[in-house]
Design a protein around this motif. Structure first.
Motif, PDB file in Angstrom:
ATOM      1  N   ARG A   1      38.824  36.730  33.635  1.00 48.32           N
ATOM      2  CA  ARG A   1      38.228  37.654  34.608  1.00 48.32           C
ATOM      3  C   ARG A   1      36.707  37.624  34.508  1.00 48.32           C
ATOM      4  O   ARG A   1      36.003  37.669  35.529  1.00 48.32           O
ATOM      5  CB  ARG A   1      38.731  39.071  34.363  1.00 48.32           C
ATOM      6  CG  ARG A   1      40.198  39.299  34.713  1.00 48.32           C
ATOM      7  CD  ARG A   1      40.582  40.757  34.476  1.00 48.32           C
ATOM      8  NE  ARG A   1      39.710  41.644  35.224  1.00 48.32           N
ATOM      9  CZ  ARG A   1      39.292  42.824  34.770  1.00 48.32           C
ATOM     10  NH1 ARG A   1      39.631  43.249  33.568  1.00 48.32           N
ATOM     11  NH2 ARG A   1      38.513  43.582  35.510  1.00 48.32           N
TER      12      ARG A   1
ATOM     13  N   GLU B   1      41.606  33.795  41.032  1.00 48.53           N
ATOM     14  CA  GLU B   1      41.848  35.227  40.847  1.00 48.53           C
ATOM     15  C   GLU B   1      43.315  35.564  41.094  1.00 48.53           C
ATOM     16  O   GLU B   1      43.938  36.304  40.314  1.00 48.53           O
ATOM     17  CB  GLU B   1      40.975  36.039  41.788  1.00 48.53           C
ATOM     18  CG  GLU B   1      39.507  36.095  41.401  1.00 48.53           C
ATOM     19  CD  GLU B   1      38.688  36.854  42.430  1.00 48.53           C
ATOM     20  OE1 GLU B   1      38.396  38.042  42.175  1.00 48.53           O
ATOM     21  OE2 GLU B   1      38.362  36.269  43.482  1.00 48.53           O
TER      22      GLU B   1
ATOM     23  N   ASN C   1      45.858  36.823  38.026  1.00 52.54           N
ATOM     24  CA  ASN C   1      46.478  38.139  38.165  1.00 52.54           C
ATOM     25  C   ASN C   1      48.001  38.092  38.071  1.00 52.54           C
ATOM     26  O   ASN C   1      48.650  39.121  37.829  1.00 52.54           O
ATOM     27  CB  ASN C   1      46.089  38.771  39.504  1.00 52.54           C
ATOM     28  CG  ASN C   1      44.683  39.329  39.490  1.00 52.54           C
ATOM     29  OD1 ASN C   1      44.197  39.802  38.463  1.00 52.54           O
ATOM     30  ND2 ASN C   1      44.008  39.280  40.630  1.00 52.54           N
TER      31      ASN C   1
END
Length: 293
Positions: free
Chosen positions: A266, A5, A9
């Motif tokens: 995601r 994650e 990002n």
């Protein structure tokens, strides 16, 4: 937050940096008119597919993509570009060794302290895009951005779309789907293949990927309520309506296709979380495949 994650990002910043640095790597990257092969394994192979289609489509020269283990040694190339995050993948190193002295080679890697440094003639290091997660996200897309910028095909709008992909909620009900199909056209076929791989690696999902026009030739038969079909790029006329008619969910790729891939990343993390899986520890996988003799 998982490593994957955090890494996915950070992609807008990585892409911006790669695009800015592309002119400085001009001598290491393919020149217009060269006959080029782009190789890799796993995710890097699918990025190679995208690069090859982009380069040839831009009129820069004949460009092929191969899994490193399937390189056709009977063909002649001016340059072979190897994409390898770890710099240690056995098939890539063996291929570079076999090409030494007869074909110019370039390696794009995240780690300069690995055997690929000595195996390739030219080196591009994207160490700021390296990853702790086994599952690749930012290195793959940053390498593709570098090559896209080298071809003059990257714009600031791509980065803006990536930020949108990170900030916009996923479609309602998508995480609960039991099967996912990803479609592409031209250079986005490679992205569709990578989207399917990402879902399999991180969330153990049943996924498939096809050129969009091939979807009607059989694969649409598995589409029904509880499945999702995601288009990366512009869909063929009428395909969205056909998918919806089956009861399946249709996801229109409204952003730049590379930003759409960020949305899929995601989704893979979200599905993993819903199923109680750790996307940083995919089953049976390691950061690099290193084969013993």
């Amino acid at each position: 937050m998982t490593h994957v994650e955090n890494e996915l990002n950070s992609q807008p910043e990585c892409w911006t940096r790669a695009a800015e640095q592309a002119p400085g790597h001009r001598e290491a990257l393919p020149r217009a008119g060269e006959r080029v092969a782009v190789v890799g394994c796993g995710t890097s192979y699918f990025m190679a597919q995208a690069v090859a289609a982009l380069r040839e489509g831009a009129g820069q020269g004949e460009t092929d993509a191969f899994a490193a283990s399937e390189f056709p040694h009977g063909r002649s190339y001016d340059r072979v570009v190897a994409l390898t995050r770890s710099g240690t993948t056995t098939e890539v190193l063996e291929l570079l060794g076999e090409l030494a002295g007869r074909t110019r080679t370039t390696a794009v890697t995240a780690d300069p302290d690995t055997p690929v440094v000595d195996a390739a003639d030219d080196l591009v290091v994207l160490d700021y895009a390296d990853e702790r997660s086994v599952v690749q996200t930012r290195f793959a897309t940053t390498a593709l951005t570098l090559l896209r910028a080298h071809l003059g095909l990257h714009t600031d709008a791509v980065v803006a779309d990536a930020r949108t992909a990170l900030a916009t909620p996923l479609p309602e009900g998508l995480v609960e789907c039991r099967q996912f199909t990803f479609l592409g056209r031209g250079w986005t076929v490679g992205l569709a293949n990578e989207a399917g791989l990402k879902m399999r690696e991180a969330s153990l999902s049943w996924t498939e990927a096809y050129p969009a026009m091939e979807y009607r030739h059989g694969p649409i038969s598995v589409t029904c309520e509880g499945t999702a079909t995601w288009m990366l790029g512009t869909a063929p006329d009428g395909l969205a309506a056909q998918v919806r008619a089956t009861g399946g969910m249709w996801i229109e790729g409204g952003l730049d296709p590379l930003a759409e891939l960020v949305r899929v990343q995601r989704l893979a993390v979200a599905v993993a979380a819903a199923r109680g899986l750790d996307p940083d520890r995919p089953r049976h996988l390691t950061r690099s495949v290193i084969l013993t003799p």
